[in-house]
Design a protein around this motif. Structure first.
Motif, mmCIF file in Angstrom:
data_model
loop_
_atom_site.group_PDB
_atom_site.id
_atom_site.type_symbol
_atom_site.label_atom_id
_atom_site.label_comp_id
_atom_site.label_asym_id
_atom_site.label_seq_id
_atom_site.Cartn_x
_atom_site.Cartn_y
_atom_site.Cartn_z
ATOM 1 N N PRO A 122 0.795 -1.234 0.000
ATOM 2 C CA PRO A 122 0.000 0.000 0.000
ATOM 3 C C PRO A 122 0.823 1.278 0.000
ATOM 4 O O PRO A 122 0.338 2.321 -0.435
ATOM 5 C CB PRO A 122 -0.826 -0.120 1.296
ATOM 6 N N ASN A 123 2.079 1.192 0.458
ATOM 7 C CA ASN A 123 2.889 2.409 0.541
ATOM 8 C C ASN A 123 3.537 2.797 -0.786
ATOM 9 O O ASN A 123 4.215 3.820 -0.867
ATOM 10 C CB ASN A 123 3.963 2.270 1.618
ATOM 11 N N ILE A 124 3.329 2.009 -1.829
ATOM 12 C CA ILE A 124 3.929 2.343 -3.130
ATOM 13 C C ILE A 124 3.334 3.645 -3.661
ATOM 14 O O ILE A 124 4.047 4.491 -4.207
ATOM 15 C CB ILE A 124 3.734 1.203 -4.140
ATOM 16 N N GLY A 125 2.035 3.836 -3.499
ATOM 17 C CA GLY A 125 1.409 5.088 -3.943
ATOM 18 C C GLY A 125 1.968 6.280 -3.207
ATOM 19 O O GLY A 125 2.165 7.354 -3.789
ATOM 20 N N MET A 126 2.241 6.102 -1.925
ATOM 21 C CA MET A 126 2.862 7.158 -1.146
ATOM 22 C C MET A 126 4.250 7.478 -1.706
ATOM 23 O O MET A 126 4.655 8.649 -1.808
ATOM 24 C CB MET A 126 2.971 6.725 0.319
ATOM 25 N N GLY A 127 4.973 6.431 -2.096
ATOM 26 C CA GLY A 127 6.284 6.631 -2.699
ATOM 27 C C GLY A 127 6.202 7.391 -4.007
ATOM 28 O O GLY A 127 7.059 8.233 -4.299
ATOM 29 N N GLU A 128 5.155 7.116 -4.793
ATOM 30 C CA GLU A 128 4.970 7.838 -6.053
ATOM 31 C C GLU A 128 4.784 9.333 -5.802
ATOM 32 O O GLU A 128 5.319 10.177 -6.531
ATOM 33 C CB GLU A 128 3.747 7.281 -6.805
ATOM 34 N N VAL A 129 4.029 9.669 -4.751
ATOM 35 C CA VAL A 129 3.814 11.073 -4.393
ATOM 36 C C VAL A 129 5.135 11.718 -3.974
ATOM 37 O O VAL A 129 5.455 12.843 -4.388
ATOM 38 C CB VAL A 129 2.778 11.182 -3.254
ATOM 39 N N CYS A 130 5.907 11.007 -3.159
ATOM 40 C CA CYS A 130 7.182 11.558 -2.685
ATOM 41 C C CYS A 130 8.164 11.780 -3.828
ATOM 42 O O CYS A 130 8.874 12.790 -3.864
ATOM 43 C CB CYS A 130 7.793 10.630 -1.632
ATOM 44 N N ILE A 131 8.194 10.850 -4.759
ATOM 45 C CA ILE A 131 9.084 10.998 -5.914
ATOM 46 C C ILE A 131 8.652 12.185 -6.768
ATOM 47 O O ILE A 131 9.467 13.009 -7.170
ATOM 48 C CB ILE A 131 9.092 9.700 -6.753
ATOM 49 N N ARG A 132 7.376 12.255 -7.046
ATOM 50 C CA ARG A 132 6.833 13.325 -7.889
ATOM 51 C C ARG A 132 7.144 14.704 -7.317
ATOM 52 O O ARG A 132 7.536 15.618 -8.040
ATOM 53 C CB ARG A 132 5.320 13.137 -8.023
ATOM 54 N N HIS A 133 6.992 14.865 -5.986
ATOM 55 C CA HIS A 133 7.145 16.179 -5.361
ATOM 56 C C HIS A 133 8.468 16.341 -4.606
ATOM 57 O O HIS A 133 8.660 17.332 -3.907
ATOM 58 C CB HIS A 133 5.962 16.443 -4.434
ATOM 59 N N LYS A 134 9.338 15.346 -4.746
ATOM 60 C CA LYS A 134 10.678 15.400 -4.129
ATOM 61 C C LYS A 134 10.587 15.620 -2.617
ATOM 62 O O LYS A 134 11.320 16.412 -2.032
ATOM 63 C CB LYS A 134 11.524 16.488 -4.793
ATOM 64 N N ILE A 135 9.658 14.899 -2.015
ATOM 65 C CA ILE A 135 9.479 14.955 -0.560
ATOM 66 C C ILE A 135 10.492 14.028 0.092
ATOM 67 O O ILE A 135 10.603 12.858 -0.277
ATOM 68 C CB ILE A 135 8.045 14.540 -0.187
ATOM 69 N N GLN A 136 11.218 14.537 1.080
ATOM 70 C CA GLN A 136 12.320 13.772 1.656
ATOM 71 C C GLN A 136 12.128 13.446 3.132
ATOM 72 O O GLN A 136 12.990 12.834 3.762
ATOM 73 C CB GLN A 136 13.624 14.549 1.474
ATOM 74 N N GLY A 137 11.008 13.859 3.709
ATOM 75 C CA GLY A 137 10.784 13.609 5.123
ATOM 76 C C GLY A 137 10.363 12.176 5.410
ATOM 77 O O GLY A 137 10.285 11.334 4.518
ATOM 78 N N GLU A 138 10.085 11.901 6.678
ATOM 79 C CA GLU A 138 9.672 10.566 7.083
ATOM 80 C C GLU A 138 8.317 10.222 6.479
ATOM 81 O O GLU A 138 7.501 11.099 6.194
ATOM 82 C CB GLU A 138 9.599 10.483 8.606
ATOM 83 N N ASN A 139 8.083 8.920 6.274
ATOM 84 C CA ASN A 139 6.780 8.506 5.760
ATOM 85 C C ASN A 139 6.376 7.172 6.362
ATOM 86 O O ASN A 139 7.223 6.351 6.707
ATOM 87 C CB ASN A 139 6.778 8.461 4.226
ATOM 88 N N ALA A 140 5.084 6.994 6.491
ATOM 89 C CA ALA A 140 4.555 5.755 7.063
ATOM 90 C C ALA A 140 3.140 5.523 6.558
ATOM 91 O O ALA A 140 2.401 6.474 6.303
ATOM 92 C CB ALA A 140 4.557 5.832 8.586
ATOM 93 N N PHE A 141 2.773 4.251 6.413
ATOM 94 C CA PHE A 141 1.442 3.872 5.970
ATOM 95 C C PHE A 141 0.861 2.889 6.986
ATOM 96 O O PHE A 141 1.493 1.890 7.321
ATOM 97 C CB PHE A 141 1.505 3.224 4.577
ATOM 98 N N PHE A 142 -0.357 3.185 7.465
ATOM 99 C CA PHE A 142 -0.993 2.364 8.485
ATOM 100 C C PHE A 142 -2.319 1.805 7.981
ATOM 101 O O PHE A 142 -2.977 2.418 7.139
ATOM 102 C CB PHE A 142 -1.236 3.178 9.751
ATOM 103 N N VAL A 143 -2.705 0.665 8.528
ATOM 104 C CA VAL A 143 -3.957 0.020 8.149
ATOM 105 C C VAL A 143 -4.875 -0.059 9.370
ATOM 106 O O VAL A 143 -4.470 -0.562 10.426
ATOM 107 C CB VAL A 143 -3.706 -1.391 7.583
#
Length: 207
Positions: A122-143
């Motif tokens: 599920p966190n792959i979409g989050m990674g796509e957002v970070c790559i697109r916007h060059k976001i470098q901070g911490e990230n986490a995905f919860f269910v």
């Protein structure tokens, strides 16, 4: 010194409708499939990111919501180094997992699809957002079983209080056979709405 967070902006994508900061910006025919809807939004918004077409449905939904939201705010390159991302949903990558299993079971294929397998987290979409916007901070995905505004509030504020982030992109992004809804908001010192469980719940419910 820790950062005090408020809600600066928010966006929702739900079953043929896109709303941003309380205003409906797109409303389409609910009879559209998600793929048709996503393609329409991509063209209308005039995004130039061909990789979008290769994403799974959950990543497209997440990407669309974040793209519209982040285009409403100004975040410098330096600020993106301290921008955290905290997403959640109910069924993780189950929608894509099913597609991958179908590719395994298909008698027409000798091998399962590696293009689908890439998105079976599920966190792959989050990674796509970070790559697109060059976001470098911490990230986490919860269910969670349901949208959990208290957790998002507490987790985001913990990051700020521990000086691990000065802004946090938070929310819920869920898609299954019944429908889809993504709700993201930006918690930032530049916000004007209180970052409380009540406010988050209200924005999510009204979106």
């Amino acid at each position: 010194m820790s950062t005090k967070l408020n809600i600066q902006a928010w966006c929702s994508v739900k079953n043929g409708t896109v709303s941003c900061n309380g205003k409906k910006i797109v409303s389409t025919d609910n009879e559209q499939t998600f793929s048709e809807f996503a393609k329409q939004i991509y063209k209308e918004q005039q995004w130039e990111y061909p990789k979008f077409y290769k994403m799974d449905r959950l990543s497209k939904l997440t990407f669309m919501t974040a793209e519209i939201l982040l285009n409403e705010v100004t975040i410098s390159s330096e600020e993106k180094e301290q921008l955290a991302v905290v997403f959640s949903n109910k069924s993780a990558s189950l929608d894509t997992d099913r597609n991958y299993q179908n590719s395994i079971n298909s008698i027409e294929n000798f091998y399962p699809s590696p293009a689908v397998f890439v998105y079976t987290l599920p966190n792959i979409g989050m990674g796509e957002v970070c790559i697109r916007h060059k976001i470098q901070g911490e990230n986490a995905f919860f269910v969670f079983d349901d949208f959990n505004p208290l957790f998002l509030k507490q987790y985001a504020e913990s990051l700020a209080q521990n000086n691990k982030a000065t802004q946090v992109l938070c929310g819920w992004t869920e898609i299954d056979e019944k429908g889809y809804k993504s709700f993201l908001y930006l918690a930032s010192p530049n916000g004007t709405l209180p970052h409380t469980e009540e406010t988050i719940t209200k924005l999510y419910t009204q979106s």
